[in-house]
Design an enzyme around this catalytic site. Sequence first.
Site, PDB file in Angstrom:
ATOM      1  N   ASP A  52      -1.789  -1.274   1.174  1.00  0.00           N
ATOM      2  CA  ASP A  52      -0.671  -0.664   1.707  1.00  0.00           C
ATOM      3  C   ASP A  52      -1.001   0.777   2.105  1.00  0.00           C
ATOM      4  O   ASP A  52      -2.104   1.304   1.549  1.00  0.00           O
ATOM      5  CB  ASP A  52       0.522  -0.638   0.779  1.00  0.00           C
ATOM      6  CG  ASP A  52       1.044  -2.165   0.703  1.00  0.00           C
ATOM      7  OD1 ASP A  52       1.036  -2.929   1.614  1.00  0.00           O
ATOM      8  OD2 ASP A  52       1.460  -2.118  -0.256  1.00  0.00           O
ATOM      9  N   TYR A 110      -6.303  -4.682  -9.788  1.00  0.00           N
ATOM     10  CA  TYR A 110      -5.618  -3.908  -9.538  1.00  0.00           C
ATOM     11  C   TYR A 110      -5.629  -2.609 -10.482  1.00  0.00           C
ATOM     12  O   TYR A 110      -5.555  -3.176 -11.825  1.00  0.00           O
ATOM     13  CB  TYR A 110      -4.018  -4.173  -9.133  1.00  0.00           C
ATOM     14  CG  TYR A 110      -4.042  -5.200  -7.861  1.00  0.00           C
ATOM     15  CD1 TYR A 110      -3.742  -4.637  -6.747  1.00  0.00           C
ATOM     16  CD2 TYR A 110      -4.275  -6.529  -8.259  1.00  0.00           C
ATOM     17  CE1 TYR A 110      -3.743  -5.510  -5.589  1.00  0.00           C
ATOM     18  CE2 TYR A 110      -4.055  -7.354  -7.227  1.00  0.00           C
ATOM     19  CZ  TYR A 110      -3.861  -7.002  -5.838  1.00  0.00           C
ATOM     20  OH  TYR A 110      -3.797  -7.813  -4.939  1.00  0.00           O
TER      21      TYR A 110
END
Length: 183
Positions: A52, A110
Amino acid sequence: MRNIKLVLEYDGTNYVGWQIQPNGPSIQEAVEKALRQILQEEVQAIVAGRTDAGVHARGQVVNFMTTRTTDTRALFRSLNGILPAEIVVLSAEDADESFHARHSAKGRVYRYVLSLRPTALLRKYSWYVGGFVLNIDLMRQCAALIMGEHDFASFCKAGAGVDHFRCTVQKAEWKHEEPTLVL
């Protein structure tokens, strides 16, 4: 036709994310532009997982098909010579024709960083949580709750074109790495 695999590192601060979008510069746009310049042909970069806006990557895997016979070491040097400073190619190699960055991925890692104090050096890579008292024991208990297989359909856009939305979270833990907490 050759299938080339790249591993990228990038600072996504000034980008709208991986995917090309009309509202600003993307990592994909910069990578494909550099590849077109070097290879003198149109290429489509396939990524293991889109990021993103403002998100960084340490080992983003990309592949693309090309008819060119350019040496991968020369491609590696050329890409790093013309890509913006925020995008670096860590490796470039020939891959099997069946390799697909997204479909061949076996997992993803992540890293979410909370800063416990104001910081000049980590300001773009952490979220400062000043003014809050954090209960690390409770945070660790909550992290344990997301381990295992879950359906993530509610986090995906409609018509995502996948067979299912189940993912297995193999590890979720908070670590105190002064001056940060890292998930």
